[in-house]
Write an enzyme that holds these catalytic residues in place. Structure first.
Site, PDB file in Angstrom:
ATOM      1  N   ASP A 192     -17.123   5.991  13.701  1.00 27.94           N
ATOM      2  CA  ASP A 192     -15.918   6.001  12.876  1.00 27.94           C
ATOM      3  C   ASP A 192     -15.330   4.599  12.778  1.00 27.94           C
ATOM      4  O   ASP A 192     -14.686   4.104  13.700  1.00 27.94           O
ATOM      5  CB  ASP A 192     -14.887   6.978  13.469  1.00 27.94           C
ATOM      6  CG  ASP A 192     -13.693   7.182  12.544  1.00 27.94           C
ATOM      7  OD1 ASP A 192     -13.616   6.500  11.501  1.00 27.94           O
ATOM      8  OD2 ASP A 192     -12.838   8.023  12.873  1.00 27.94           O
ATOM      9  N   VAL A 245      -5.464   0.572   2.958  1.00 25.48           N
ATOM     10  CA  VAL A 245      -5.640  -0.883   2.884  1.00 25.48           C
ATOM     11  C   VAL A 245      -6.856  -1.212   2.014  1.00 25.48           C
ATOM     12  O   VAL A 245      -6.791  -2.064   1.115  1.00 25.48           O
ATOM     13  CB  VAL A 245      -5.792  -1.490   4.296  1.00 25.48           C
ATOM     14  CG1 VAL A 245      -6.262  -2.939   4.224  1.00 25.48           C
ATOM     15  CG2 VAL A 245      -4.466  -1.384   5.056  1.00 25.48           C
ATOM     16  N   SER A 301     -13.199   2.185   9.884  1.00 27.14           N
ATOM     17  CA  SER A 301     -12.484   2.228   8.614  1.00 27.14           C
ATOM     18  C   SER A 301     -13.176   1.382   7.561  1.00 27.14           C
ATOM     19  O   SER A 301     -13.680   0.285   7.842  1.00 27.14           O
ATOM     20  CB  SER A 301     -11.064   1.714   8.814  1.00 27.14           C
ATOM     21  OG  SER A 301     -10.390   1.682   7.575  1.00 27.14           O
ATOM     22  N   ALA A 302     -13.149   1.877   6.330  1.00 26.99           N
ATOM     23  CA  ALA A 302     -13.625   1.077   5.192  1.00 26.99           C
ATOM     24  C   ALA A 302     -12.722  -0.128   4.934  1.00 26.99           C
ATOM     25  O   ALA A 302     -13.077  -1.012   4.145  1.00 26.99           O
ATOM     26  CB  ALA A 302     -13.719   1.943   3.934  1.00 26.99           C
ATOM     27  N   ASP A 303     -11.578  -0.191   5.616  1.00 25.94           N
ATOM     28  CA  ASP A 303     -10.748  -1.406   5.514  1.00 25.94           C
ATOM     29  C   ASP A 303     -11.566  -2.626   5.930  1.00 25.94           C
ATOM     30  O   ASP A 303     -11.384  -3.726   5.390  1.00 25.94           O
ATOM     31  CB  ASP A 303      -9.521  -1.319   6.439  1.00 25.94           C
ATOM     32  CG  ASP A 303      -8.525  -0.238   6.038  1.00 25.94           C
ATOM     33  OD1 ASP A 303      -8.733   0.411   4.988  1.00 25.94           O
ATOM     34  OD2 ASP A 303      -7.543  -0.045   6.784  1.00 25.94           O
ATOM     35  N   LYS A 355      -4.914  11.094   0.702  1.00 22.40           N
ATOM     36  CA  LYS A 355      -5.159   9.758   1.251  1.00 22.40           C
ATOM     37  C   LYS A 355      -6.458   9.249   0.616  1.00 22.40           C
ATOM     38  O   LYS A 355      -7.510   9.866   0.777  1.00 22.40           O
ATOM     39  CB  LYS A 355      -5.283   9.849   2.773  1.00 22.40           C
ATOM     40  CG  LYS A 355      -5.701   8.546   3.451  1.00 22.40           C
ATOM     41  CD  LYS A 355      -5.793   8.731   4.962  1.00 22.40           C
ATOM     42  CE  LYS A 355      -6.536   7.588   5.623  1.00 22.40           C
ATOM     43  NZ  LYS A 355      -6.718   7.799   7.073  1.00 22.40           N
ATOM     44  N   LYS A 375      -3.576  -1.509  16.015  1.00 22.97           N
ATOM     45  CA  LYS A 375      -3.044  -0.615  17.055  1.00 22.97           C
ATOM     46  C   LYS A 375      -4.083  -0.275  18.087  1.00 22.97           C
ATOM     47  O   LYS A 375      -5.264  -0.192  17.771  1.00 22.97           O
ATOM     48  CB  LYS A 375      -2.706   0.720  16.412  1.00 22.97           C
ATOM     49  CG  LYS A 375      -1.356   0.827  15.929  1.00 22.97           C
ATOM     50  CD  LYS A 375      -1.159   2.241  15.477  1.00 22.97           C
ATOM     51  CE  LYS A 375      -0.568   2.172  14.118  1.00 22.97           C
ATOM     52  NZ  LYS A 375      -1.481   1.621  13.153  1.00 22.97           N
ATOM     53  N   GLU A 388       0.825  -1.220   0.000  1.00 22.20           N
ATOM     54  CA  GLU A 388       0.000   0.000   0.000  1.00 22.20           C
ATOM     55  C   GLU A 388       0.852   1.260   0.000  1.00 22.20           C
ATOM     56  O   GLU A 388       2.065   1.207   0.216  1.00 22.20           O
ATOM     57  CB  GLU A 388      -0.970   0.013   1.184  1.00 22.20           C
ATOM     58  CG  GLU A 388      -0.292   0.229   2.510  1.00 22.20           C
ATOM     59  CD  GLU A 388      -1.183   0.907   3.550  1.00 22.20           C
ATOM     60  OE1 GLU A 388      -1.731   1.993   3.271  1.00 22.20           O
ATOM     61  OE2 GLU A 388      -1.292   0.367   4.659  1.00 22.20           O
TER      62      GLU A 388
HETATM   63  N1  PSU Z   1      -2.138   2.166  10.331  1.00 21.22           N
HETATM   64  C1  PSU Z   1      -0.789   2.409  10.277  1.00 21.22           C
HETATM   65  N2  PSU Z   1      -0.277   3.108   9.266  1.00 21.22           N
HETATM   66  C2  PSU Z   1      -1.075   3.572   8.270  1.00 21.22           C
HETATM   67  C3  PSU Z   1      -2.476   3.303   8.312  1.00 21.22           C
HETATM   68  C4  PSU Z   1      -2.959   2.590   9.353  1.00 21.22           C
HETATM   69  O1  PSU Z   1      -0.044   2.010  11.150  1.00 21.22           O
HETATM   70  O2  PSU Z   1      -0.550   4.214   7.351  1.00 21.22           O
HETATM   71  C5  PSU Z   1      -3.328   3.748   7.175  1.00 21.22           C
HETATM   72  C6  PSU Z   1      -3.647   2.544   6.265  1.00 21.22           C
HETATM   73  O3  PSU Z   1      -3.572   2.980   4.932  1.00 21.22           O
HETATM   74  C7  PSU Z   1      -5.064   2.212   6.632  1.00 21.22           C
HETATM   75  C8  PSU Z   1      -5.616   3.586   6.890  1.00 21.22           C
HETATM   76  O4  PSU Z   1      -5.759   1.551   5.603  1.00 21.22           O
HETATM   77  O5  PSU Z   1      -4.575   4.223   7.632  1.00 21.22           O
HETATM   78  C9  PSU Z   1      -6.908   3.576   7.656  1.00 21.22           C
HETATM   79  O6  PSU Z   1      -7.430   4.859   7.662  1.00 21.22           O
HETATM   80  P1  PSU Z   1      -8.974   5.096   7.950  1.00 21.22           P
HETATM   81  O7  PSU Z   1      -9.170   4.737   9.381  1.00 21.22           O
HETATM   82  O8  PSU Z   1      -9.193   6.562   7.683  1.00 21.22           O
HETATM   83  O9  PSU Z   1      -9.727   4.222   6.994  1.00 21.22           O
HETATM   84 MN    MN Z   2     -12.600   6.918   9.627  1.00 24.73          MN
END
Ligand code: PSU
Ligand code: MN
Length: 308
Positions: free
Chosen positions: A140, A108, A142-144, A88, A161, A27
């Site tokens: 909130d 991701v 993540s779409a992951d 992003k 984390k 990624e």
């Molecule tokens: N965790 C990390 N480093 C990162 C991310 C997460 O330790 O760079 C990034 C990844 O790209 C992950 C994204 O998919 O943050 C998730 O962001 P969000 O919660 O906005 O979907």
């Molecule tokens: Mn989010």
């Protein structure tokens, strides 16, 4: 297999896919928004080398000038890691970055989707997005997570984390039907540390078992990804007591400054690097290297096991 016409592949990736050789997707948000320049670019190059040494072809994924790229040149990696105008890009952001011919670093979720479009089934990252702390109010998530529920890619990460709510993240993954496998461990790792308050729902001790799980899942028509949770090497781990204190401080500052939405994760990662005096960055790089070694081995095992 025919490649989607909107994707641009490097020659290296194109021929590896044509010959059904092992390919590992990587990624790019971790490069643009996850680590400071120039360590981010050095890390990205090093990780590609580790994948090659492991017998697979690396495909770092990003959108440049509106074109989804599967594999980047050295100059493109440099641009991505240093240009201030790289957005992003998660799933919902993909149409805009393509339509406006802009640059975007993929999360991701969006990396998974583009990897799958290209026919790549193994993806290496650092940490997954998930359910944020306080999500019962903020919603909130993540779409992951939703992407893992629908796109057929195995994601090698170092767990989740504790800037996130690890328990709720595991619950959501269960609901979405996503196998979460501890690699060589029965503990679910928490990125900077080898353990968390949670057990890994499943365990595997070698790449062959992971590759067999991938085949079994998709042969059964069970769409969606697999999370391979690979703990950070012992020598590089941070103690949970140390890291949890820093995370609590960074989370409080995030609230005070009114940072929300997609800016939360990059802010927290940056503050944790500062608050730890750079220590967390070293751990972060070490775990990505470790994931790249496993990802390459998994891609090789899957390519050997898979009549495609
Ligand atoms: N965790 C990390 N480093 C990162 C991310 C997460 O330790 O760079 C990034 C990844 O790209 C992950 C994204 O998919 O943050 C998730 O962001 P969000 O919660 O906005 O979907
Ligand atoms: Mn989010």
């Amino acid at each position: 297999m025919t490649i989607h016409p909107m994707l641009a592949l490097t020659d290296e990736v194109r021929s590896a896919l044509a010959e059904a050789r092992a390919v590992v997707a990587l990624e790019s948000t971790i490069i643009s928004h996850g680590m400071p320049y120039p360590r981010n670019v050095a890390m990205a190059r090093e990780v590609e080398d580790i994948v090659r040494e492991g017998g697979a072809v690396p495909a770092t994924i990003a959108v440049l000038d509106g074109i989804p790229r599967i594999g980047l040149s050295a100059d493109e990696l440099e641009l991505l890691g240093s240009a201030p105008d790289v957005a992003k890009v998660s799933i919902r952001d993909l149409p805009h970055v393509v339509a406006t011919r802009a640059h975007g670093a993929t999360t991701v979720a969006s990396t998974m989707r583009l990897a799958a479009l290209a026919g790549i089934r193994v993806f290496v990252t650092g940490g997954l997005g998930g359910v944020h702390q306080g999500a019962t109010d903020s919603m909130d998530e993540s779409a992951d997570l939703t992407e893992l529920g629908r796109t057929d890619v195995a994601v090698v990460c170092a767990g989740v984390k504790s800037i996130l709510d690890i328990g709720l993240t595991l619950e959501r993954l269960e609901t979405l039907g996503v196998p979460v496998v501890g690699y060589g461990t029965s503990d679910f790792p928490s990125f900077y540390s080898r353990t968390s308050d949670f057990s890994a729902p499943l365990r595997a001790d070698d790449p062959a078992t992971l590759a067999a799980m991938m085949r079994a899942k998709w042969d059964l028509g069970l769409e969606g990804g697999i999370v391979v949770a690979n703990p950070v090497p012992e020598a590089e781990e941070m103690s949970r007591a140390d890291i949890d204190g820093l995370i609590a401080t960074a989370l409080a500052e995030c609230g005070q400054r009114g940072i929300t939405g997609k800016d939360i994760t990059p802010f927290l990662l940056g503050r944790i690097v500062e608050l730890s005096g750079g220590r967390s960055l070293e751990t972060n790089i070490a775990l990505v290297r470790n994931n790249a070694r496993l990802g390459a081995a998994l891609a090789v095992a899957y390519a050997g096991a898979a009549p495609r």
